[in-house]
Write an enzyme that holds these catalytic residues in place. Sequence first.
Site, PDB file in Angstrom:
ATOM      1  N   LYS A 107      -8.075   2.725  -0.212  1.00  0.00           N
ATOM      2  CA  LYS A 107      -6.685   3.051   0.160  1.00  0.00           C
ATOM      3  C   LYS A 107      -6.624   4.526   0.509  1.00  0.00           C
ATOM      4  CE  LYS A 107      -2.660   0.969   0.387  1.00  0.00           C
ATOM      5  NZ  LYS A 107      -2.410  -0.446   0.728  1.00  0.00           N
ATOM      6  N   GLY A 219      13.683  -4.355  -0.072  1.00  0.00           N
ATOM      7  CA  GLY A 219      12.980  -3.817   1.088  1.00  0.00           C
ATOM      8  C   GLY A 219      13.433  -4.552   2.340  1.00  0.00           C
ATOM      9  N   GLY A 221      11.402  -3.590   5.346  1.00  0.00           N
ATOM     10  CA  GLY A 221      10.394  -3.034   6.245  1.00  0.00           C
ATOM     11  C   GLY A 221       9.495  -4.149   6.736  1.00  0.00           C
TER      12      GLY A 221
HETATM   13  P1  NAD Z   1       7.662  -0.257   5.130  1.00  0.00           P
HETATM   14  O1  NAD Z   1       7.584   1.214   5.117  1.00  0.00           O
HETATM   15  O2  NAD Z   1       7.625  -0.985   6.428  1.00  0.00           O
HETATM   16  O3  NAD Z   1       9.011  -0.743   4.383  1.00  0.00           O
HETATM   17  C1  NAD Z   1       9.370  -0.304   3.104  1.00  0.00           C
HETATM   18  C2  NAD Z   1      10.786  -0.800   2.838  1.00  0.00           C
HETATM   19  O4  NAD Z   1      11.135  -0.467   1.486  1.00  0.00           O
HETATM   20  C3  NAD Z   1      11.850  -0.170   3.724  1.00  0.00           C
HETATM   21  O5  NAD Z   1      12.816  -1.132   4.067  1.00  0.00           O
HETATM   22  C4  NAD Z   1      12.472   0.886   2.812  1.00  0.00           C
HETATM   23  O6  NAD Z   1      13.822   1.182   3.165  1.00  0.00           O
HETATM   24  C5  NAD Z   1      12.397   0.158   1.490  1.00  0.00           C
HETATM   25  N1  NAD Z   1      12.503   1.037   0.320  1.00  0.00           N
HETATM   26  C6  NAD Z   1      11.855   2.191   0.081  1.00  0.00           C
HETATM   27  N2  NAD Z   1      12.248   2.698  -1.109  1.00  0.00           N
HETATM   28  C7  NAD Z   1      13.156   1.834  -1.612  1.00  0.00           C
HETATM   29  C8  NAD Z   1      13.932   1.779  -2.794  1.00  0.00           C
HETATM   30  N3  NAD Z   1      13.834   2.740  -3.721  1.00  0.00           N
HETATM   31  N4  NAD Z   1      14.780   0.728  -2.976  1.00  0.00           N
HETATM   32  C9  NAD Z   1      14.896  -0.243  -2.050  1.00  0.00           C
HETATM   33  N5  NAD Z   1      14.185  -0.248  -0.906  1.00  0.00           N
HETATM   34  C10 NAD Z   1      13.326   0.762  -0.705  1.00  0.00           C
HETATM   35  O7  NAD Z   1       6.510  -0.769   4.158  1.00  0.00           O
HETATM   36  P2  NAD Z   1       5.782  -2.169   4.148  1.00  0.00           P
HETATM   37  O8  NAD Z   1       4.586  -2.087   4.995  1.00  0.00           O
HETATM   38  O9  NAD Z   1       6.780  -3.245   4.340  1.00  0.00           O
HETATM   39  O10 NAD Z   1       5.228  -2.212   2.636  1.00  0.00           O
HETATM   40  C11 NAD Z   1       6.062  -2.609   1.548  1.00  0.00           C
HETATM   41  C12 NAD Z   1       5.190  -2.882   0.327  1.00  0.00           C
HETATM   42  O11 NAD Z   1       4.224  -3.895   0.643  1.00  0.00           O
HETATM   43  C13 NAD Z   1       4.356  -1.699  -0.165  1.00  0.00           C
HETATM   44  O12 NAD Z   1       4.181  -1.827  -1.565  1.00  0.00           O
HETATM   45  C14 NAD Z   1       3.015  -1.903   0.535  1.00  0.00           C
HETATM   46  O13 NAD Z   1       1.947  -1.259  -0.125  1.00  0.00           O
HETATM   47  C15 NAD Z   1       2.905  -3.399   0.423  1.00  0.00           C
HETATM   48  N6  NAD Z   1       1.998  -4.019   1.392  1.00  0.00           N
HETATM   49  C16 NAD Z   1       2.137  -3.821   2.717  1.00  0.00           C
HETATM   50  C17 NAD Z   1       1.278  -4.472   3.592  1.00  0.00           C
HETATM   51  C18 NAD Z   1       1.435  -4.372   5.087  1.00  0.00           C
HETATM   52  O14 NAD Z   1       0.712  -5.087   5.806  1.00  0.00           O
HETATM   53  N7  NAD Z   1       2.355  -3.581   5.598  1.00  0.00           N
HETATM   54  C19 NAD Z   1       0.239  -5.280   3.100  1.00  0.00           C
HETATM   55  C20 NAD Z   1       0.148  -5.479   1.732  1.00  0.00           C
HETATM   56  C21 NAD Z   1       1.033  -4.845   0.878  1.00  0.00           C
END
Ligand code: NAD
Length: 428
Positions: A107, A219, A221
Amino acid sequence: MSNTSYNPYETAQQQFDRVAEILGLDEATRELLRQPMREYHVLIPVKMDDGSVKIFKGFRVQHNDARGPVKGGIRFHPQETIDTIRALSMWMTWKCAVVDIPLGGGKGGVICDPHNLSDREQEQICRGWVRQLAKDMGPNVDVPAPDVMTNAKHMLWMLDEFETIYGGKYPGFITGKPVGMGGSLGRTEATGYGVIFTLREALKELGIDITKTTASIQGFGNVAKHAAKKYCELGGKVIAISCWDNTDKKSYTFKKADGLDIDAMEAITDTYGSVDKKKAVDLGCEILDGDAWIEQDVDILIPAALENQITSSNVNKISKQVKVLAEGANGPTTPDADQIIRERGIFLIPDFLANAGGVTCSYFEQVQCNSNYFWEKDEVLEKLDVKMTSAFKAVSELARKKGLYMRDAAYVIAISRVAQAVKNRGWV
Ligand code: NAD
């Protein structure tokens, strides 16, 4: 990153220790697997748009590569810490092992806030990070991918820098590339869809009709949005989502009791996953406190934002109606809250199983790049479904057979595979 009173690395180690005990692992294997094999701390000087020079701090952690090159995303976040990255790198090792793909865990991260950086400044951070780390990474060593606040655009800048340094084309250096530039169709949706593939299987096992269920998601995202879409496609109703508001520096929950229109919500969401409050009111949403997502009377909770979100201080707010908790985010539940979820008998789909769709599709992207032949989207998503479903079934079958909590069962499978690999290689 988000809740500083919990250290994700300690959580990851506690989870590991618990299962190492169940498995009766020897001391050397425990010592090798409960911490990263290598980690790099780098400083990235960037000439800012105003002419000043700012130094950004970055990390790359390679937890274990016994099963293959390490694989894992890179995050941009103002509160990034080395311990979060260490934990995430460990979880990547278990994630690749539980879905049985030939990769290890790594990571990366940079302490920065893309909200306050121009595209040019972000590009310089991407290129600087690669310049510092290129000699210790590569298609057969360590392969990054997007994560929180990074996307295909950042991956292409990183690839371009790597290829400039090595003077050739190395599409296998990074995944999550734009489609048409070595990226795989379906990669953007893969993590969120994967969460729902496992949820669908869990509901089947519990004898619950998905079309009669409701969900609340933290979330909006990449992961959350696509999970919401797939869940609605299968007939479920999302009644609440919560996200961060960077202007107010706090989170909000957006609720619509008769179900949110996910496409309409997406249309009023920025690239960082923040929903426009005013426009949400126009769509008929109630706007509640950021933590309200957790206390909704729904059947399913999907934390898909950040780590340490379900803690001892809010776990008891989870409604009695909740039957399944599908962890879309990495490490969303702290160990004390996890204990309560376990005691309450809520069916848990643990993070490194639920959100393994992203890395599985990244692996498909590598396979496609290596053969220079790209699959249709349906083919990618079908293969993803097969992998996620079989991983879920293996974990739930073990959990049932041995009377284990789902998180422990997933760990038993993943750790056994990695422990076997280090043993077969003659490392222990
Ligand atoms: P992203 O940046 O696209 O989205 C993050 C979301 O979380 C956003 O909507 C943001 O507004 C919200 N957020 C942030 N802080 C917050 C809070 N305090 N309260 C409520 N909402 C909050 O990120 P992502 O890629 O969707 O990743 C989200 C999670 O999934 C992370 O833990 C990441 O490590 C994990 N993850 C992502 C992937 C991937 O392919 N993107 C794969 C495996 C795991």
